[in-house]
Design a protein around this motif. Structure first.
Motif, PDB file in Angstrom:
ATOM      1  N   MET A  88     -94.890 -68.925 -91.605  1.00  0.00           N
ATOM      2  CA  MET A  88     -95.452 -67.940 -90.670  1.00  0.00           C
ATOM      3  C   MET A  88     -94.391 -66.945 -90.227  1.00  0.00           C
ATOM      4  SD  MET A  88     -98.315 -67.297 -89.075  1.00  0.00           S
ATOM      5  CE  MET A  88     -99.233 -68.756 -88.681  1.00  0.00           C
ATOM      6  N   ARG A  92     -94.577 -62.948 -90.748  1.00  0.00           N
ATOM      7  CA  ARG A  92     -94.529 -62.028 -89.611  1.00  0.00           C
ATOM      8  C   ARG A  92     -93.484 -60.944 -89.839  1.00  0.00           C
ATOM      9  NH1 ARG A  92     -94.238 -65.628 -85.337  1.00  0.00           N
ATOM     10  NH2 ARG A  92     -96.422 -65.555 -84.795  1.00  0.00           N
ATOM     11  N   ASN A  95     -94.730 -58.532 -92.263  1.00  0.00           N
ATOM     12  CA  ASN A  95     -95.728 -57.673 -91.642  1.00  0.00           C
ATOM     13  C   ASN A  95     -95.063 -56.550 -90.862  1.00  0.00           C
ATOM     14  OD1 ASN A  95     -98.281 -56.887 -91.057  1.00  0.00           O
ATOM     15  ND2 ASN A  95     -98.597 -58.322 -89.388  1.00  0.00           N
ATOM     16  N   ARG A 121    -111.272 -57.410 -91.987  1.00  0.00           N
ATOM     17  CA  ARG A 121    -111.530 -58.209 -90.799  1.00  0.00           C
ATOM     18  C   ARG A 121    -113.024 -58.307 -90.552  1.00  0.00           C
ATOM     19  NH1 ARG A 121    -108.214 -58.422 -86.174  1.00  0.00           N
ATOM     20  NH2 ARG A 121    -106.521 -57.811 -87.544  1.00  0.00           N
TER      21      ARG A 121
ATOM     22  N   MET B   1     -92.472 -65.458 -78.927  1.00  0.00           N
ATOM     23  CA  MET B   1     -93.394 -65.365 -80.053  1.00  0.00           C
ATOM     24  C   MET B   1     -93.978 -66.711 -80.420  1.00  0.00           C
ATOM     25  SD  MET B   1     -92.781 -63.090 -83.386  1.00  0.00           S
ATOM     26  CE  MET B   1     -91.048 -63.327 -83.446  1.00  0.00           C
ATOM     27  N   LEU B  12    -101.888 -62.397 -80.094  1.00  0.00           N
ATOM     28  CA  LEU B  12    -101.409 -63.473 -80.952  1.00  0.00           C
ATOM     29  C   LEU B  12    -102.537 -63.964 -81.859  1.00  0.00           C
ATOM     30  CD1 LEU B  12     -98.652 -64.602 -81.084  1.00  0.00           C
ATOM     31  CD2 LEU B  12     -99.319 -66.420 -79.544  1.00  0.00           C
ATOM     32  N   GLU B  15    -103.107 -61.582 -84.571  1.00  0.00           N
ATOM     33  CA  GLU B  15    -102.007 -61.638 -85.528  1.00  0.00           C
ATOM     34  C   GLU B  15    -102.167 -62.835 -86.460  1.00  0.00           C
ATOM     35  OE1 GLU B  15     -98.202 -62.159 -83.848  1.00  0.00           O
ATOM     36  OE2 GLU B  15     -97.152 -61.497 -85.647  1.00  0.00           O
ATOM     37  N   TYR B  16    -102.537 -63.965 -85.876  1.00  0.00           N
ATOM     38  CA  TYR B  16    -102.745 -65.152 -86.700  1.00  0.00           C
ATOM     39  C   TYR B  16    -103.890 -64.936 -87.674  1.00  0.00           C
ATOM     40  CZ  TYR B  16     -99.644 -67.917 -83.722  1.00  0.00           C
ATOM     41  OH  TYR B  16     -98.563 -68.405 -83.043  1.00  0.00           O
ATOM     42  N   GLU B  87     -97.140 -72.972 -85.443  1.00  0.00           N
ATOM     43  CA  GLU B  87     -97.300 -72.026 -86.541  1.00  0.00           C
ATOM     44  C   GLU B  87     -97.242 -72.737 -87.893  1.00  0.00           C
ATOM     45  OE1 GLU B  87     -94.615 -68.842 -85.897  1.00  0.00           O
ATOM     46  OE2 GLU B  87     -95.850 -68.067 -84.267  1.00  0.00           O
TER      47      GLU B  87
END
Lengths: 747, 189
Positions: A88, A92, A95, A121, B1, B12, B15-16, B87
């Motif tokens: 993750m 991130r 991203n 989405r 974070m 959050l 984002e996930y 995470e």
């Protein structure tokens, strides 16, 4: 410290790198496949520097890196981040990098990227919402956790049938029943088929008069006669010919016929679409047990099993499956080693046993025929003995069919032991025989019914059918189908309640030898699937004669789901011979297609060949039900008429057939060519691997010799590579005394 | 974070959603199940790491023969002890979710089956894999002869370059032609 999670340190924890092997093109291709998804980043460069070792090849490595990464910038940008196999934190980081880049881009591509993200989405949200609407999601998830994906596929198949029947019912309802129902309120004028006085159109009422005893109501309910006969349930009630609405005229017979054809066609399309994936896989795997072992080992464990008991059973079933497959391989070897004399003996035995099977089937069919004729005559002559015996006479064909379907699978499974096939083939062959038996028995029933209907005292029949006994023969056929459906449901409930529950109680509480031998109930998927396919075939045949039958079947399957679920959870243990989920999906839909094909046959024959009754139903003014179509077509305007005639002419049909054959041959040839290319590539790959190993060995030898000569020696441990495997087979440290000339390692 | 207290912030969450294959419902459910495993004082600390023992108490993992390998593969801990943060847990669920791509699933499946973490599946890995599948005790194992025959068959079917091991590409090639893999490599909370 490792940045890229693909490459791990070896067990000693040191970062490993090998200068020579790291420069090989195959290793580089792996590096840029993983790392070019990261665009800029000093960390990457740092790790690559350590990877490329201390020799002067580092510079070369970085420059080729950059070149490659620029080339690949555009394709990898399209990939959504979540499809990268990283942790993750790394995703991130990636991203944020992408967002930073996005700020540098023009506003147009920025907008395009964000719309794409929003659409994705939205699609995810819609899919999630649709999934939450799916029927029985929680129940199926529970079953999956306890029993695995094999039994799960049975229950999702059942859910599919509920949906299918509901859609078929909605189709029939909206095109056949709805116009009649709303005609009064929509100011429509219905013209009925009144009987014109000829003897063919006399339809005696079957409603009971006078004081009706209570059990006669039950008889009526169970047999579809009496008060149920003149209702929307059966064909005979739809006497409307045309419905005149203010703007249009609704032709009910045409709608009835077209709705029938439509539901058959719709079922075909839906089943084929659903089985498309499974079919492709089965075609691919057709070559002689292709990768069945890999499939069992790598994809064998159901990660969704949550029950400890189920987990233990799954393990033992996997063990059993592996042992059986290895055994089967040994048997195949034995079969290949058979002598000529053995083969002759086995073929003779198989011939005799197959003849025996055919004789048994013929016997069953004949008994169904006799039972149907006896039942029809008993109903005609109105022999009323008493309530129970009457009911038995009504249900005699159903009883005989059920008995036959109960005995023959046992017989087949005993016979197959003597025929000496491989175990997998045995199962499939027995299954095929059972399928044939079940589905053909319905056909035999219908055939015997029709032989009764078209048999008159003076040949040929004056109305085309026996109007004395069967003034409305379609309703009679509909009643038989209705009885079959009801009886099927009763049997399923009765077997569950009176056989499975007591069995569980006996096995749990009684400790005798019989209980141990009988054992706990196993959920036998093939037999259960055959049961529901049988019910669905009856539904398809019967919908033409009884438009509300799909609704009854929907409710029936709805209850069967809960009955089977309760029985499964309380009584059963998982099967010791597991049923693979994917091939079972193909098997279910394949059997369903056979059922559909067998259902189309009687419907087609009765629509096109047999004269429809003159006393009831929408087709009174036509000879056969099919005649509606040509009559309507001849009333269409000229242009449409010539088009339809052209489409149904022989010239068109033959040329269409020829074109389809050509397309099929082309595709088959293409597939054969691809297979050959794949085999060649495999051989080439094996050859390349051998070449590589040979060259590396030579290199190692050469460097060992030069290492002995030169005192500088630094052995570097190896780095694990997820792409090239040979690096692990060499333990000697390989190093470079001087940077290699460009030509040897340049890509 | 990291995750704070017992509520996930909206940013959050989205984002996930972006970074994993999980839907909003699934992420919230995962958060609920994860916080159930925490003790009272751990609940307030961000980026808390749960030891492998506690993760393995989850019913979805308890009866899985590969549970320890799964924890090791998805763990980002420096001590390689199989402990998971929230995470890491989401990464785990994402790889095992319904909508994960075949490539992701086969990549992680390869890592899980690679017992010695050397980048390929050799005979030792395959033997451990088969033993995991059939059972740990002696009477639930294949005989040596059968094991040899089985491993020979597997290598014959999947080892394309004939070097005696199955690397990632060969594994992904085999998996791409296996129809059962996607439906069985699934964990849903």
């Amino acid at each position: 410290m490792e940045v890229d999670s693909v490459f791990y340190t070896d067990r000693s924890g040191r970062v490993t790198s090998n200068p020579l092997l790291d420069q090989l093109p195959s290793y580089q291709s792996l590096l840029y496949r993983r790392k070019s998804s990261l665009t800029a980043g000093s960390k990457r460069r740092g790790s690559s520097r350590s990877r490329l070792g201390s020799s002067g090849s580092g510079k070369w490595g970085i420059s080729t890196f950059k070149r490659r990464e620029e080339k690949l910038k555009s394709p990898t940008e399209q990939r959504p981040i979540r499809e990268l196999a990283k942790t993750m934190a790394e995703k991130r980081r990636h991203n944020t990098q992408r967002l930073e880049e996005a700020r540098e881009l023009s506003s147009w591509s920025h907008m395009r990227r964000s719309t794409r993200r929003h659409l994705r989405r939205l699609k995810d949200d819609v899919e999630e919402w649709l999934n939450s609407l799916k029927l029985w999601r929680g129940d199926i998830h529970l079953i999956e956790g306890m029993f695995g994906t094999g039994i799960l596929s049975y229950f999702s198949f059942l859910r599919f049938l509920v949906m299918l029947n509901l859609v078929i019912f909605l189709l029939m309802f909206s095109f056949v029943m709805l116009p009649i129902i709303i005609a009064p309120s929509a100011s429509g004028n219905i013209t009925y088929n009144i009987h014109d006085g000829s003897e063919c159109s006399v339809y005696p009422s079957s409603a009971r008069r006078g004081l009706v005893i209570f059990h006669e109501h039950i008889t009526d309910l169970l047999s579809g006669g009496g008060f149920l006969e003149q209702t929307y349930l059966f064909y005979g009630y739809y006497r409307a010919d045309k419905i005149h609405f203010p703007n249009i005229t609704y032709n009910l017979p045409l709608a009835y016929l077209l709705a029938t054809l439509a539901y058959l066609f719709l079922s075909l399309i839906w089943i084929v679409k659903r089985s498309a994936t499974g079919f492709k896989q089965n075609l691919v795997q057709d070559e002689d047990r292709f990768q069945s072992f890999c499939n069992k080992i790598f994809a064998g464990w159901d990660f969704c099993i949550t029950n400890a008991n189920a987990s233990k059973l799954k393990r033992s079933s996997l063990l059993y499956e592996l042992k059986t497959d290895l055994e089967e391989e040994r048997i195949k070897q034995k079969i290949a080693d058979r002598t000529r004399k053995d083969k002759c003996r086995i073929y003779v035995i198989r011939l005799i046993l197959n003849l025996f099977v055919i004789a048994v089937l013929a016997g069953c069919f004949y008994s169904i025929y006799v039972a149907t004729i006896f039942s029809q005559e008993a109903q005609m002559n109105n022999i009323k003995v008493n309530f129970i015996v009457d009911l038995i006479y009504e249900y005699l064909p159903s009883i005989v069919i059920t008995l036959a379907n109960f005995i023959t699978p046992l017989l087949f499974s005993i016979i197959i032991n003597y025929e000496d096939y491989s175990p997998a083939f045995e199962i499939r062959f027995t299954l095929m025989r059972c399928v044939f038996m079940r589905l053909t028995s319905i056909g035999v029933l219908l055939f015997s019914l029709w032989s009764q209907i078209t048999k008159c005292e003076e040949e040929p029949c004056s109305c085309g059918y026996n109007h004395v006994l069967y003034s409305c023969w379609e309703t009679r056929v509909g009643q038989e189908m209705y009885k079959l459906t009801i009886f099927d449901f009763i049997i399923i409930v009765a077997v569950t309640v009176f056989v499975e529950f007591p069995r569980k109680l006996i096995v749990k509480h009684c400790d005798c030898g019989l209980a141990k031998w009988w054992g706990q109930q196993e959920f036998a998927i093939p037999q259960n699937v055959l049961e529901i396919v049988y019910g669905q075939t009856i539904c398809w045949i019967g919908t033409f004669y009884s438009p509300m039958l799909p609704a009854i079947c929907t409710i029936k399957y709805f209850f069967i789901f809960y009955i089977k679920k309760v029985s499964l959870i309380n009584n059963c243990r998982p099967a010791s011979r597991p049923f693979r989920a994917s091939s079972s999906n193909f098997f279910f839909l394949g059997v369903l297609l056979i059922g559909l094909a067998l259902a189309c046959l009687p419907v087609t024959v009765s629509v096109a060949q047999i004269n429809c009754s003159q006393a009831c139903g929408p087709f009174v003014h036509y000879n056969t039900s099919w005649e509606v179509l040509p009559t309507t077509v001849s009333q269409l305007p000229d242009g449409a008429r010539t088009l339809l005639f052209a489409l149904s002419s022989e010239a068109f049909a033959v040329s269409f057939f020829v074109v389809t054959c050509l397309a099929m041959f082309y595709v088959i040839a293409l597939a054969g060519a691809h297979k050959r290319v794949i085999n060649q590539l495999r051989e080439q790959l094996a050859m390349e691997g051998r070449d590589k190993r040979f060259l590396i060995q030579k290199l190692c030898q050469a460097q060992k010799v030069s290492a002995i000569r030169s005192p500088v020696s630094r052995s570097q441990p190896r780095s694990p590579s997820y792409h090239t495997s040979f690096s692990n087979n060499f333990d000697e440290g390989v190093f470079l005394a001087h940077p290699p000339p460009d030509s040897s390692t340049h890509v | 974070m990291g995750t704070t207290a017992s509520q996930l912030g909206k940013d959050l969450l989205s984002e996930y959603q972006e970074l994993t294959f999980l839907t909003k419902q699934e992420i919230l459910l995962a958060h609920k199940r994860f916080t159930e495993l925490l003790t009272k004082d751990e609940k307030d600390r961000p980026n808390i790491r749960i030891s492998m023992g506690r993760i393995l108490a989850l019913p979805e993992l308890k009866s899985n023969p590969f549970r320890k390998r799964i924890c090791h593969v998805f763990s980002t801990s420096e001590h390689k002890d199989g402990s998971l943060t929230f995470e890491d847990f989401l990464d785990l669920l994402s790889a095992f979710s319904d909508s994960a791509t075949l490539e992701i699933k086969s990549h992680y499946a390869f890592r899980i089956f690679d017992f010695d973490d050397d980048g390929t599946l050799d005979c030792g890995d395959l033997e451990k894999l088969v033993n995991c599948l059939t059972g740990e005790t002696d009477d639930t194992r294949l005989t040596t002869e059968e094991m040899r025959q089985l491993i020979g068959n597997i290598l014959e079917e999947s080892d394309i370059d004939k070097d005696g091991t199955v690397n990632l590409s060969e594994f992904q090639h085999v998996i791409s032609r296996s129809p059962d893999f996607v439906s069985s490599f699934k964990i849903v909370l």
